[in-house]
Design a protein around this motif. Structure first.
Motif, PDB file in Angstrom:
ATOM      1  N   GLY A 272      12.416   1.333   9.178  1.00 18.38           N
ATOM      2  CA  GLY A 272      12.169   0.402   8.085  1.00 18.38           C
ATOM      3  C   GLY A 272      10.688   0.285   7.814  1.00 18.38           C
ATOM      4  N   THR A 273      10.371  -0.389   6.742  1.00 15.58           N
ATOM      5  CA  THR A 273       8.987  -0.653   6.378  1.00 15.58           C
ATOM      6  C   THR A 273       8.858  -2.145   6.099  1.00 15.58           C
ATOM      7  OG1 THR A 273       9.394  -0.257   4.031  1.00 15.58           O
ATOM      8  CG2 THR A 273       8.713   1.646   5.357  1.00 15.58           C
ATOM      9  N   LEU A 274       7.623  -2.605   5.991  1.00 18.55           N
ATOM     10  CA  LEU A 274       7.399  -4.035   5.831  1.00 18.55           C
ATOM     11  C   LEU A 274       6.100  -4.308   5.096  1.00 18.55           C
ATOM     12  CD1 LEU A 274       7.737  -7.122   6.995  1.00 18.55           C
ATOM     13  CD2 LEU A 274       6.014  -6.326   8.594  1.00 18.55           C
ATOM     14  N   VAL A 275       6.115  -5.284   4.219  1.00 19.49           N
ATOM     15  CA  VAL A 275       4.901  -5.923   3.734  1.00 19.49           C
ATOM     16  C   VAL A 275       5.067  -7.399   4.067  1.00 19.49           C
ATOM     17  CG1 VAL A 275       3.587  -6.670   1.722  1.00 19.49           C
ATOM     18  CG2 VAL A 275       4.346  -4.323   1.873  1.00 19.49           C
TER      19      VAL A 275
ATOM     20  N   ARG B  14      -2.557  -0.320  11.161  1.00 21.08           N
ATOM     21  CA  ARG B  14      -2.247  -1.512  10.371  1.00 21.08           C
ATOM     22  C   ARG B  14      -3.324  -2.569  10.557  1.00 21.08           C
ATOM     23  NH1 ARG B  14      -0.646  -6.350  10.911  1.00 21.08           N
ATOM     24  NH2 ARG B  14      -0.389  -6.216  13.135  1.00 21.08           N
TER      25      ARG B  14
ATOM     26  N   SER C 211       0.642  -4.264   5.745  1.00 24.09           N
ATOM     27  CA  SER C 211       1.695  -3.318   5.421  1.00 24.09           C
ATOM     28  C   SER C 211       1.946  -2.408   6.603  1.00 24.09           C
ATOM     29  CB  SER C 211       1.294  -2.471   4.204  1.00 24.09           C
ATOM     30  OG  SER C 211       2.259  -1.464   3.974  1.00 24.09           O
TER      31      SER C 211
ATOM     32  N   THR D  88       9.205  -2.195  -3.733  1.00 26.61           N
ATOM     33  CA  THR D  88       9.754  -1.223  -2.794  1.00 26.61           C
ATOM     34  C   THR D  88       9.379   0.174  -3.257  1.00 26.61           C
ATOM     35  OG1 THR D  88      11.840  -1.122  -4.008  1.00 26.61           O
ATOM     36  CG2 THR D  88      11.710  -2.715  -2.210  1.00 26.61           C
ATOM     37  N   ASP D  89       9.515   1.136  -2.362  1.00 28.43           N
ATOM     38  CA  ASP D  89       9.154   2.502  -2.718  1.00 28.43           C
ATOM     39  C   ASP D  89       9.990   3.038  -3.872  1.00 28.43           C
ATOM     40  OD1 ASP D  89      11.422   2.577  -1.141  1.00 28.43           O
ATOM     41  OD2 ASP D  89      10.814   4.348  -0.016  1.00 28.43           O
TER      42      ASP D  89
ATOM     43  N   GLU E 297       8.132   5.558  -6.337  1.00 25.76           N
ATOM     44  CA  GLU E 297       8.332   6.979  -6.035  1.00 25.76           C
ATOM     45  C   GLU E 297       8.955   7.727  -7.204  1.00 25.76           C
ATOM     46  OE1 GLU E 297      10.731   7.136  -2.499  1.00 25.76           O
ATOM     47  OE2 GLU E 297       8.962   7.298  -1.229  1.00 25.76           O
TER      48      GLU E 297
ATOM     49  N   GLY F  68       3.814   0.888   6.716  1.00 19.88           N
ATOM     50  CA  GLY F  68       4.547   1.995   6.109  1.00 19.88           C
ATOM     51  C   GLY F  68       5.168   1.696   4.765  1.00 19.88           C
ATOM     52  N   HIS F  69       4.727   0.670   4.088  1.00 20.04           N
ATOM     53  CA  HIS F  69       5.311   0.251   2.809  1.00 20.04           C
ATOM     54  C   HIS F  69       4.234   0.314   1.731  1.00 20.04           C
ATOM     55  CE1 HIS F  69       8.643  -1.778   0.783  1.00 20.04           C
ATOM     56  NE2 HIS F  69       7.740  -2.457   0.122  1.00 20.04           N
ATOM     57  N   PRO F  70       4.610   0.607   0.485  1.00 22.69           N
ATOM     58  CA  PRO F  70       3.590   0.603  -0.580  1.00 22.69           C
ATOM     59  C   PRO F  70       2.904  -0.756  -0.676  1.00 22.69           C
ATOM     60  CG  PRO F  70       5.635   1.551  -1.398  1.00 22.69           C
ATOM     61  CD  PRO F  70       5.939   0.973  -0.039  1.00 22.69           C
TER      62      PRO F  70
END
Length: 138
Positions: free
Chosen positions: A5-8, A56, A32, A73-74, A78, A34-36
């Motif tokens: 998963g990713t997170l902001v 991070r 962040s 979200t990506d 993307e 791994g999240h835009p």
């Protein structure tokens, strides 16, 4: 477990009014994993904090009254065959083009663009606009 998963994560704090009495907006501290990065529309000009491959860290950003913060979200940014930096710049054009409109119209514009260019891709949208006037605290 085979999952990722990713997170902001963000924390918003009111800023005091300016010396001239104008609303101070909000101070956002965000990170962040791994999240835009969030998109930020400063009165029609997009501000891009930028993506980083560094470890991070926390970032601070002043959110001026009337600006629009868009954590995305990506799936919103993307595009097949397109680099992420270019995709983020293009995604930022939609909020800038809708500057001054209500948040629902801005979100509709972003969702419509995302669904046209990548149908079936999952998206999640949230928008925040610090108030133009300081709220009285009693």
């Amino acid at each position: 477990m085979d999952a990722s998963g990713t997170l902001v994560g963000a924390h918003l704090r009111p800023r005091p009014p300016t010396a001239s009495g104008e609303a101070g907006g909000r101070q956002m501290t965000w990170t962040s994993a791994g999240h835009p990065a969030p998109l930020l529309d400063e009165h029609g000009a997009m501000v891009f904090p930028g993506l980083s491959t560094r470890p991070r860290t926390d970032h601070r950003q002043h959110l001026r009254p009337g600006s629009v913060l868009l954590p995305v979200t990506d799936g919103v940014v993307e595009r097949p065959g397109q680099g992420m930096d270019q995709a983020i710049k293009e995604a930022g054009r939609t909020p800038a083009a809708h500057h001054g409109l209500g948040l629902p119209r801005i979100l509709d514009g972003i969702a419509g663009r995302s669904l046209e260019t990548t149908p079936g891709h999952d998206i999640a949208l949230l928008a925040l606009r610090p108030p133009l006037a300081q709220l009285a605290v009693s």
